[in-house]
Design a protein around this motif. Structure first.
Motif, PDB file in Angstrom:
ATOM      1  N   UNK A 113      -2.612 -84.125  29.049  1.00  0.00           N
ATOM      2  CA  UNK A 113      -3.662 -85.096  28.736  1.00  0.00           C
ATOM      3  C   UNK A 113      -4.634 -85.255  29.906  1.00  0.00           C
ATOM      4  N   UNK A 114      -4.118 -85.215  31.122  1.00  0.00           N
ATOM      5  CA  UNK A 114      -4.986 -85.311  32.305  1.00  0.00           C
ATOM      6  C   UNK A 114      -5.889 -84.086  32.411  1.00  0.00           C
ATOM      7  N   UNK A 115      -5.354 -82.929  32.079  1.00  0.00           N
ATOM      8  CA  UNK A 115      -6.157 -81.713  32.090  1.00  0.00           C
ATOM      9  C   UNK A 115      -7.271 -81.805  31.054  1.00  0.00           C
ATOM     10  N   UNK A 116      -6.939 -82.310  29.885  1.00  0.00           N
ATOM     11  CA  UNK A 116      -7.935 -82.482  28.825  1.00  0.00           C
ATOM     12  C   UNK A 116      -8.999 -83.497  29.263  1.00  0.00           C
ATOM     13  N   UNK A 117      -8.574 -84.602  29.850  1.00  0.00           N
ATOM     14  CA  UNK A 117      -9.512 -85.632  30.307  1.00  0.00           C
ATOM     15  C   UNK A 117     -10.416 -85.100  31.422  1.00  0.00           C
ATOM     16  N   UNK A 118      -9.857 -84.314  32.332  1.00  0.00           N
ATOM     17  CA  UNK A 118     -10.660 -83.743  33.418  1.00  0.00           C
ATOM     18  C   UNK A 118     -11.731 -82.813  32.857  1.00  0.00           C
ATOM     19  N   UNK A 119     -11.391 -82.070  31.823  1.00  0.00           N
ATOM     20  CA  UNK A 119     -12.355 -81.178  31.173  1.00  0.00           C
ATOM     21  C   UNK A 119     -13.513 -81.997  30.598  1.00  0.00           C
ATOM     22  N   UNK A 120     -13.196 -83.141  30.011  1.00  0.00           N
ATOM     23  CA  UNK A 120     -14.240 -84.005  29.463  1.00  0.00           C
ATOM     24  C   UNK A 120     -15.124 -84.577  30.573  1.00  0.00           C
ATOM     25  N   UNK A 121     -14.521 -84.925  31.717  1.00  0.00           N
ATOM     26  CA  UNK A 121     -15.277 -85.468  32.851  1.00  0.00           C
ATOM     27  C   UNK A 121     -16.266 -84.429  33.378  1.00  0.00           C
TER      28      UNK A 121
END
Length: 154
Positions: A104-112
């Motif tokens: 989930x953190x990897x996915x969120x970082x991609x969005x950032x």
């Protein structure tokens, strides 16, 4: 017997998905930052003026390092996931939780970063992460159900 086989298939699938996402990030590291010189991915060909270059990373480390650490992190987490049963005993579900947070953190970082999608690999990686999170939730559910914490679904 069938339930045990399904559990093994689920565990193997989780390991394969996590490693695939880690390898994909390692591949992205080389595609985006070790490729031939030229405009950054997604830049319009023949644009006027100097190329603005890659956007600075909003993170503490530069993106190439984060891609490498993502790969290493998945490898370590898969090893703990695979052998954690022996090491963690009844708390082995916690590894699943850590893997969920990691994906989930990897996915969120991609969005950032703005959701880049060089060669379609950004969306592929996010698809893998979503399927991985779902598989991990099912795995946690099965572990808790086996221990009698969660009632059987009719």
């Amino acid at each position: 017997m069938t339930e045990r086989m399904n559990h093994r298939i689920l565990r193997a699938s989780i390991a394969i998905l996590a490693l695939a996402d880690g390898v994909l990030h390692l591949l992205l590291r080389f595609i985006l930052f070790r490729g031939p010189p030229g405009p950054p991915p997604g830049a319009a060909p023949g644009g006027s003026g100097p190329s603005p270059g890659p956007r600075p990373s909003p993170f503490v480390l530069p993106l190439p390092d984060l891609f490498l650490l993502n790969f290493i992190g998945y490898v370590v987490l898969v090893l703990v996931f695979w052998f954690g049963r022996r090491w963690l005993g009844r708390m082995r579900w916690a590894v699943d939780g850590v893997l969920i947070v990691y994906a989930a953190a990897t996915l969120a970082a991609w969005l950032v970063v703005g959701g880049p999608n060089p060669m379609g690999l950004g969306y592929t990686s996010k698809g893998i992460e979503i399927v991985l999170i779902i598989a991990l939730i099912v795995h946690i559910w099965n572990i808790l159900r086996q221990r009698g914490i969660v009632g059987r679904v009719a």
